[in-house]
Design an enzyme around this catalytic site. Structure first.
Site, short mmCIF file in Angstrom:
data_model
loop_
_atom_site.label_atom_id
_atom_site.label_comp_id
_atom_site.label_asym_id
_atom_site.label_seq_id
_atom_site.Cartn_x
_atom_site.Cartn_y
_atom_site.Cartn_z
N LYS A 1 0.83 -1.21 0.00
CA LYS A 1 0.00 0.00 0.00
C LYS A 1 0.87 1.27 0.00
CE LYS A 1 -3.80 -2.29 2.46
NZ LYS A 1 -4.88 -2.09 3.47
N TYR B 1 -12.60 -3.15 -2.89
CA TYR B 1 -13.05 -2.90 -1.51
C TYR B 1 -14.58 -2.80 -1.43
CZ TYR B 1 -8.36 -2.33 0.54
OH TYR B 1 -7.09 -2.55 1.03
N PHE C 1 -15.78 5.23 6.78
CA PHE C 1 -14.34 5.47 6.57
C PHE C 1 -13.90 5.20 5.14
CE2 PHE C 1 -13.31 1.01 6.45
CZ PHE C 1 -14.13 0.39 7.38
N ARG D 1 -1.81 -14.16 5.89
CA ARG D 1 -2.66 -13.39 6.80
C ARG D 1 -2.04 -13.39 8.19
NH1 ARG D 1 -6.85 -10.24 4.74
NH2 ARG D 1 -8.10 -10.70 6.58
N THR E 1 -6.09 -6.31 10.89
CA THR E 1 -6.24 -5.00 10.23
C THR E 1 -5.68 -3.85 11.07
OG1 THR E 1 -8.31 -5.90 9.35
CG2 THR E 1 -7.98 -3.52 9.12
N ARG F 1 2.33 -5.86 10.04
CA ARG F 1 1.53 -4.68 10.41
C ARG F 1 1.94 -4.13 11.78
NH1 ARG F 1 -4.33 -6.67 7.89
NH2 ARG F 1 -4.04 -5.67 5.85
N ASN G 1 -4.28 3.93 12.38
CA ASN G 1 -3.82 2.58 12.75
C ASN G 1 -4.62 1.46 12.09
OD1 ASN G 1 -5.63 3.88 14.83
ND2 ASN G 1 -5.81 1.76 15.52
N ASN H 1 -1.88 0.13 6.91
CA ASN H 1 -1.40 -1.15 7.46
C ASN H 1 -0.53 -1.93 6.46
OD1 ASN H 1 -3.42 -1.99 5.78
ND2 ASN H 1 -4.79 -2.72 7.39
N HIS I 1 -2.09 -5.42 1.62
CA HIS I 1 -3.31 -6.22 1.48
C HIS I 1 -2.91 -7.64 1.12
CE1 HIS I 1 -7.13 -7.74 -0.09
NE2 HIS I 1 -6.41 -8.23 -1.08
N GLU J 1 -9.10 -11.73 -7.22
CA GLU J 1 -8.19 -10.59 -7.07
C GLU J 1 -6.98 -10.70 -8.01
OE1 GLU J 1 -7.31 -10.31 -2.87
OE2 GLU J 1 -9.35 -9.66 -2.40
P1 ADP Z 1 -7.94 -6.51 5.86
O1 ADP Z 1 -7.11 -5.68 4.90
O2 ADP Z 1 -7.22 -6.73 7.16
O3 ADP Z 1 -8.47 -7.79 5.24
P2 ADP Z 1 -10.64 -5.33 5.57
O4 ADP Z 1 -10.83 -6.14 4.32
O5 ADP Z 1 -11.67 -5.40 6.64
O6 ADP Z 1 -9.21 -5.62 6.26
O7 ADP Z 1 -10.52 -3.78 5.17
C1 ADP Z 1 -9.83 -3.39 4.02
C2 ADP Z 1 -8.93 -2.20 4.34
O8 ADP Z 1 -9.73 -1.07 4.69
C3 ADP Z 1 -8.01 -2.40 5.56
O9 ADP Z 1 -6.82 -3.11 5.27
C4 ADP Z 1 -7.73 -0.96 5.94
O10 ADP Z 1 -6.76 -0.35 5.09
C5 ADP Z 1 -9.10 -0.31 5.70
N1 ADP Z 1 -9.93 -0.34 6.92
C6 ADP Z 1 -10.61 -1.40 7.44
N2 ADP Z 1 -11.28 -1.06 8.57
C7 ADP Z 1 -11.02 0.26 8.77
C8 ADP Z 1 -11.43 1.23 9.76
N3 ADP Z 1 -12.25 0.89 10.75
N4 ADP Z 1 -10.97 2.49 9.64
C9 ADP Z 1 -10.13 2.85 8.62
N5 ADP Z 1 -9.74 2.00 7.63
C10 ADP Z 1 -10.16 0.72 7.71
#
Ligand code: ADP
Length: 144
Positions: free
Chosen positions: A9, A49, A57, A85, A91, A102, A113, A117, A120, A131
């Site tokens: 990212k 997404y 958000f 993972r 996350t 992370r 935070n 992160n 992905h 994907e």
């Molecule tokens: P992951 O990447 O851990 O699989 P998700 O698919 O739930 O997580 O979310 C996709 C991405 O959206 C996250 O990696 C993060 O960059 C962002 N994200 C998720 N939840 C939040 C949140 N509560 N606030 C801000 N950004 C978020």
């Protein structure tokens, strides 16, 4: 053998952490099958997404993910989806276990935070298949 889609990212790109993160993947024994830099668009982010588009958000995530190009990778390894993972951690970088990517390099700043992160990774075999096709044409993937 399994494949997964990784996106390094904008926080990884802007902090010049891509090499370190990719080194972790190679040290874990994973094989790079595809690799490219690409600028994400609102359209591709809306697809990628879709599962978070409804959350308040999301506009911030879209802005963040477009803020620099990203590095997309297809990596291969035994059980890589679950292992990756685990290597990334959850996350929220403040909750990610010690030693995870992370936890080590993600943002610890309140408000960033959960968003900034580092990477992905696909969360299931089904997601990985979709994907990988989203980001790579078949001729951009290499068996060697
Ligand atoms: P992951 O990447 O851990 O699989 P998700 O698919 O739930 O997580 O979310 C996709 C991405 O959206 C996250 O990696 C993060 O960059 C962002 N994200 C998720 N939840 C939040 C949140 N509560 N606030 C801000 N950004 C978020």
């Amino acid at each position: 053998m399994e494949r997964t889609l990784i996106l390094l990212k904008p926080d990884a790109v802007s902090q010049k952490l891509c090499g370190k993160v990719i080194a972790r993947f190679e040290e874990a024994g994973f094989t790079i099958r595809g690799c490219k830099m690409t600028q994400l668009t609102p359209e591709i982010l809306a697809e990628h997404y879709a599962h978070i588009a409804k959350f308040p958000f999301y506009p911030d995530v879209e802005e963040f993910m477009k803020s620099t190009p990203v590095i997309a990778l297809v990596l291969e390894g035994e059980g890589i989806i679950e292992k990756m993972r685990g290597m990334l951690g959850v996350t929220d970088c403040l909750q990610a276990p010690p030693g995870t990517i992370r936890e080590q390099w993600g943002s610890k700043e309140e408000g960033k935070n959960k968003m900034c992160n580092i990477a992905h990774a696909s969360d299931s075999a089904e997601a990985a298949e979709v994907e990988i096709k989203r980001f790579f044409a078949s001729e951009e993937l290499f068996d060697y």
